[in-house]
Design an enzyme around this catalytic site. Structure first.
Site, mmCIF file in Angstrom:
data_model
loop_
_atom_site.group_PDB
_atom_site.id
_atom_site.type_symbol
_atom_site.label_atom_id
_atom_site.label_comp_id
_atom_site.label_asym_id
_atom_site.label_seq_id
_atom_site.Cartn_x
_atom_site.Cartn_y
_atom_site.Cartn_z
ATOM 1 N N GLU A 87 0.679 -1.171 -0.174
ATOM 2 C CA GLU A 87 0.025 -0.027 -0.106
ATOM 3 C C GLU A 87 1.079 1.519 -0.037
ATOM 4 O O GLU A 87 1.545 1.444 0.993
ATOM 5 C CB GLU A 87 -0.934 -0.045 1.283
ATOM 6 N N THR A 97 -4.577 6.040 1.777
ATOM 7 C CA THR A 97 -4.846 7.251 2.279
ATOM 8 C C THR A 97 -5.509 8.012 1.162
ATOM 9 O O THR A 97 -5.319 9.115 0.988
ATOM 10 C CB THR A 97 -3.696 8.189 2.645
ATOM 11 N N LYS A 148 -11.144 -2.057 6.336
ATOM 12 C CA LYS A 148 -9.934 -1.755 6.773
ATOM 13 C C LYS A 148 -10.373 -1.565 8.408
ATOM 14 O O LYS A 148 -11.169 -0.443 8.322
ATOM 15 C CB LYS A 148 -9.317 -0.723 6.202
ATOM 16 N N ARG A 189 0.383 10.551 0.723
ATOM 17 C CA ARG A 189 0.665 11.119 1.839
ATOM 18 C C ARG A 189 1.962 12.278 1.204
ATOM 19 O O ARG A 189 2.354 13.021 2.072
ATOM 20 C CB ARG A 189 1.028 10.577 3.199
#
Ligand code: 3PG
Length: 208
Positions: A40, A68, A128, A44
């Site tokens: 992943e 994110t 998640k 960011r």
């Protein structure tokens, strides 16, 4: 393949914060050499989209998700970079719809039964749990199992090499995520061998 099946195969999802996309391929190759099947790459940093594109090109056998993902623009950026699926810390309808429109599986974050119900109402069955340990960890996952059957989780946030297998052993957990395999300081040190060793140690602990 459904997202649940894909995650059940992946089992461990390293969460990466990549500041320099020039390091992304070496980093992901080290994880992959250690037996990791998917990563992943979080959106960011300004380098994230380029990092995703580089990894997808250099390591086509590695599944790459964008993390994110907070809104539709992020989803589009990730889609253009070639990701296999999207991960979000939360769940909002506009993002679920955007992922659907892009034909990209979405793993949205939840922390409560109500958020799971919002997701199932939108047709999702895989979430998640985030931030997993802070919101109740194993106790919460066990408590959600009975009232919310047919729902699978990928707990992320606060997991470590020492406790991730306990989470994976829960019947409603198909995959776990975390930064313990490649945190920012090890990435900055470019210690690819150490990252490969931690990945191998992690994968060896997974009961198939
Ligand atoms: C994150 O979003 O940064 C992930 O949840 C990783 O959390 P961790 O650093 O506690 O593994």
């Amino acid at each position: 393949m459904t997202l649940v099946k894909k995650l059940a195969d992946i089992k461990v999802l390293p969460v990466l914060v990549i500041e320099d996309d020039g390091l992304a391929v070496d980093l992901c190759r080290a994880l992959h050499n250690g037996g990791i099947k998917a990563v992943e790459i979080t959106l960011r940093t300004p380098a994230a989209a380029a990092a995703i594109a580089r990894v997808k090109q250099a390591l086509p056998e590695l599944s790459v998700s964008a993390g994110t993902v907070l809104n539709g623009d992020h989803a589009l950026l990730a889609a253009d970079a070639g990701v296999d699926f999207l991960v979000s810390p939360g769940i909002v309808e506009s993002l679920v719809k955007k992922a659907e429109a892009l034909s990209l599986p979405l793993l949205p974050g939840v922390a409560t039964a109500s958020e799971v119900m919002r997701g199932t109402e939108m047709g999702l069955n895989c979430f998640k749990l985030f931030p997993a340990v802070a919101v109740g960890g194993m106790d919460l996952l066990k408590s959600l199992a009975s009232p919310l059957p047919n729902v699978s989780f990928c707990p992320t946030g606060g997991l470590s090499l020492d406790n991730f297998t306990d989470f994976l052993a829960l019947p409603n957990v198909v995959c776990v995520g975390g930064s313990w395999m490649a945190n920012s300081s090890v990435i900055a040190d470019r210690d690819w061998q150490r990252i490969e060793d931690i990945a191998r140690d992690t994968v060896a602990r997974v009961v198939q």
